[in-house]
Design a protein around this motif. Structure first.
Motif, PDB file in Angstrom:
ATOM      1  N   VAL A  23      42.597  43.623  22.602  1.00  0.00           N
ATOM      2  CA  VAL A  23      42.873  44.108  23.959  1.00  0.00           C
ATOM      3  C   VAL A  23      42.321  43.122  24.983  1.00  0.00           C
ATOM      4  CG1 VAL A  23      42.335  45.920  25.639  1.00  0.00           C
ATOM      5  CG2 VAL A  23      42.996  46.537  23.303  1.00  0.00           C
ATOM      6  N   GLY A  24      41.122  42.606  24.754  1.00  0.00           N
ATOM      7  CA  GLY A  24      40.527  41.633  25.669  1.00  0.00           C
ATOM      8  C   GLY A  24      41.352  40.370  25.785  1.00  0.00           C
ATOM      9  N   ASP A  25      41.855  39.883  24.638  1.00  0.00           N
ATOM     10  CA  ASP A  25      42.744  38.710  24.653  1.00  0.00           C
ATOM     11  C   ASP A  25      43.998  39.003  25.465  1.00  0.00           C
ATOM     12  OD1 ASP A  25      41.003  37.410  22.875  1.00  0.00           O
ATOM     13  OD2 ASP A  25      42.232  37.899  21.111  1.00  0.00           O
ATOM     14  N   LEU A  26      44.544  40.203  25.286  1.00  0.00           N
ATOM     15  CA  LEU A  26      45.750  40.600  26.014  1.00  0.00           C
ATOM     16  C   LEU A  26      45.495  40.605  27.513  1.00  0.00           C
ATOM     17  CD1 LEU A  26      48.651  41.733  26.146  1.00  0.00           C
ATOM     18  CD2 LEU A  26      47.625  44.011  25.880  1.00  0.00           C
ATOM     19  N   ILE A  27      44.395  41.193  27.935  1.00  0.00           N
ATOM     20  CA  ILE A  27      44.068  41.235  29.363  1.00  0.00           C
ATOM     21  C   ILE A  27      43.903  39.819  29.904  1.00  0.00           C
ATOM     22  CG2 ILE A  27      42.323  41.939  31.047  1.00  0.00           C
ATOM     23  CD1 ILE A  27      41.920  44.468  29.272  1.00  0.00           C
ATOM     24  N   ASP A  28      43.206  38.961  29.162  1.00  0.00           N
ATOM     25  CA  ASP A  28      43.044  37.565  29.593  1.00  0.00           C
ATOM     26  C   ASP A  28      44.397  36.878  29.732  1.00  0.00           C
ATOM     27  OD1 ASP A  28      40.290  37.845  29.625  1.00  0.00           O
ATOM     28  OD2 ASP A  28      40.002  36.877  27.677  1.00  0.00           O
ATOM     29  N   TRP A  29      45.278  37.081  28.765  1.00  0.00           N
ATOM     30  CA  TRP A  29      46.605  36.449  28.793  1.00  0.00           C
ATOM     31  C   TRP A  29      47.436  36.986  29.963  1.00  0.00           C
ATOM     32  CZ3 TRP A  29      51.506  38.670  27.431  1.00  0.00           C
ATOM     33  CH2 TRP A  29      52.554  37.751  27.471  1.00  0.00           C
ATOM     34  N   LEU A  30      47.417  38.309  30.141  1.00  0.00           N
ATOM     35  CA  LEU A  30      48.164  38.890  31.262  1.00  0.00           C
ATOM     36  C   LEU A  30      47.655  38.335  32.589  1.00  0.00           C
ATOM     37  CD1 LEU A  30      48.319  42.600  30.056  1.00  0.00           C
ATOM     38  CD2 LEU A  30      50.268  41.015  30.228  1.00  0.00           C
ATOM     39  N   ALA A  31      46.337  38.218  32.735  1.00  0.00           N
ATOM     40  CA  ALA A  31      45.748  37.709  33.974  1.00  0.00           C
ATOM     41  C   ALA A  31      46.120  36.257  34.231  1.00  0.00           C
ATOM     42  CB  ALA A  31      44.224  37.858  33.924  1.00  0.00           C
ATOM     43  N   SER A  32      46.371  35.504  33.181  1.00  0.00           N
ATOM     44  CA  SER A  32      46.687  34.081  33.336  1.00  0.00           C
ATOM     45  C   SER A  32      48.122  33.811  33.758  1.00  0.00           C
ATOM     46  CB  SER A  32      46.411  33.338  32.023  1.00  0.00           C
ATOM     47  OG  SER A  32      47.417  33.638  31.061  1.00  0.00           O
ATOM     48  N   ARG A  33      48.972  34.825  33.732  1.00  0.00           N
ATOM     49  CA  ARG A  33      50.397  34.593  33.979  1.00  0.00           C
ATOM     50  C   ARG A  33      50.771  34.427  35.439  1.00  0.00           C
ATOM     51  NH1 ARG A  33      54.068  38.632  31.078  1.00  0.00           N
ATOM     52  NH2 ARG A  33      52.907  40.042  32.408  1.00  0.00           N
ATOM     53  N   ASP A  34      50.046  35.068  36.363  1.00  0.00           N
ATOM     54  CA  ASP A  34      50.359  34.892  37.783  1.00  0.00           C
ATOM     55  C   ASP A  34      49.185  35.352  38.635  1.00  0.00           C
ATOM     56  OD1 ASP A  34      50.720  37.751  38.599  1.00  0.00           O
ATOM     57  OD2 ASP A  34      52.456  37.643  37.271  1.00  0.00           O
ATOM     58  N   GLU A  35      49.234  35.012  39.903  1.00  0.00           N
ATOM     59  CA  GLU A  35      48.120  35.294  40.813  1.00  0.00           C
ATOM     60  C   GLU A  35      47.887  36.788  41.005  1.00  0.00           C
ATOM     61  OE1 GLU A  35      46.764  34.285  45.363  1.00  0.00           O
ATOM     62  OE2 GLU A  35      48.089  32.871  44.334  1.00  0.00           O
ATOM     63  N   ALA A  36      48.952  37.565  41.111  1.00  0.00           N
ATOM     64  CA  ALA A  36      48.802  39.014  41.280  1.00  0.00           C
ATOM     65  C   ALA A  36      48.084  39.622  40.081  1.00  0.00           C
ATOM     66  CB  ALA A  36      50.165  39.673  41.480  1.00  0.00           C
ATOM     67  N   ALA A  37      48.445  39.190  38.890  1.00  0.00           N
ATOM     68  CA  ALA A  37      47.793  39.699  37.678  1.00  0.00           C
ATOM     69  C   ALA A  37      46.343  39.242  37.606  1.00  0.00           C
ATOM     70  CB  ALA A  37      48.570  39.254  36.441  1.00  0.00           C
ATOM     71  N   GLU A  38      46.091  38.014  38.006  1.00  0.00           N
ATOM     72  CA  GLU A  38      44.718  37.506  38.010  1.00  0.00           C
ATOM     73  C   GLU A  38      43.834  38.376  38.910  1.00  0.00           C
ATOM     74  OE1 GLU A  38      42.223  33.438  39.042  1.00  0.00           O
ATOM     75  OE2 GLU A  38      44.407  33.394  39.106  1.00  0.00           O
ATOM     76  N   LEU A  39      44.340  38.735  40.068  1.00  0.00           N
ATOM     77  CA  LEU A  39      43.596  39.595  40.982  1.00  0.00           C
ATOM     78  C   LEU A  39      43.466  41.020  40.444  1.00  0.00           C
ATOM     79  CD1 LEU A  39      45.078  38.369  44.386  1.00  0.00           C
ATOM     80  CD2 LEU A  39      42.768  37.955  43.505  1.00  0.00           C
ATOM     81  N   ALA A  40      44.531  41.552  39.866  1.00  0.00           N
ATOM     82  CA  ALA A  40      44.507  42.916  39.339  1.00  0.00           C
ATOM     83  C   ALA A  40      43.485  43.068  38.215  1.00  0.00           C
ATOM     84  CB  ALA A  40      45.898  43.312  38.851  1.00  0.00           C
ATOM     85  N   PHE A  41      43.334  42.035  37.400  1.00  0.00           N
ATOM     86  CA  PHE A  41      42.429  42.091  36.254  1.00  0.00           C
ATOM     87  C   PHE A  41      41.104  41.377  36.508  1.00  0.00           C
ATOM     88  CE2 PHE A  41      46.640  42.529  34.153  1.00  0.00           C
ATOM     89  CZ  PHE A  41      46.440  43.796  33.618  1.00  0.00           C
ATOM     90  N   ALA A  42      40.780  41.110  37.760  1.00  0.00           N
ATOM     91  CA  ALA A  42      39.575  40.357  38.096  1.00  0.00           C
ATOM     92  C   ALA A  42      38.301  41.018  37.562  1.00  0.00           C
ATOM     93  CB  ALA A  42      39.479  40.158  39.605  1.00  0.00           C
ATOM     94  N   LYS A  43      38.233  42.319  37.617  1.00  0.00           N
ATOM     95  CA  LYS A  43      37.063  43.051  37.101  1.00  0.00           C
ATOM     96  C   LYS A  43      37.445  43.681  35.764  1.00  0.00           C
ATOM     97  CE  LYS A  43      35.006  43.788  41.568  1.00  0.00           C
ATOM     98  NZ  LYS A  43      34.396  44.728  42.494  1.00  0.00           N
TER      99      LYS A  43
END
Length: 83
Positions: A29-49
């Motif tokens: 799950v952690g890898d998935l969240i990291d990968w999702l966050a890396s795909r675009d700026e909105a995702a990076e912000l959404a998963f910041a915490k």
């Protein structure tokens, strides 16, 4: 694999769900969240915490170290409050 987003994650990502094909190396799950966050700026912000993000794999609550191999659905959501 289907990814479901709830509450403010859905609002910040502007989508409630999506189908993804995972790249090699995304095993938890952690890898998935990291990968999702890396795909675009909105995702990076959404998963910041990341520590605030809760997860369920095939409707079972899990922690970020849980494996996702063979899962059909991963749901991601913030902590729930209220009654």
């Amino acid at each position: 694999m289907k990814i479901l987003y709830f509450a403010w994650l859905r609002e910040r990502l502007n989508r409630g769900e999506e189908e993804v094909s995972l790249p090699p190396g995304v095993a938890t799950v952690g890898d998935l969240i990291d990968w999702l966050a890396s795909r675009d700026e909105a995702a990076e912000l959404a998963f910041a915490k990341r520590s605030l993000i809760k997860a369920a794999v095939d409707a079972k609550l899990v922690n970020h170290s849980a494996p996702i191999a063979g899962a059909s659905v991963v749901a991601l959501f913030p902590p729930m409050t209220g009654g």
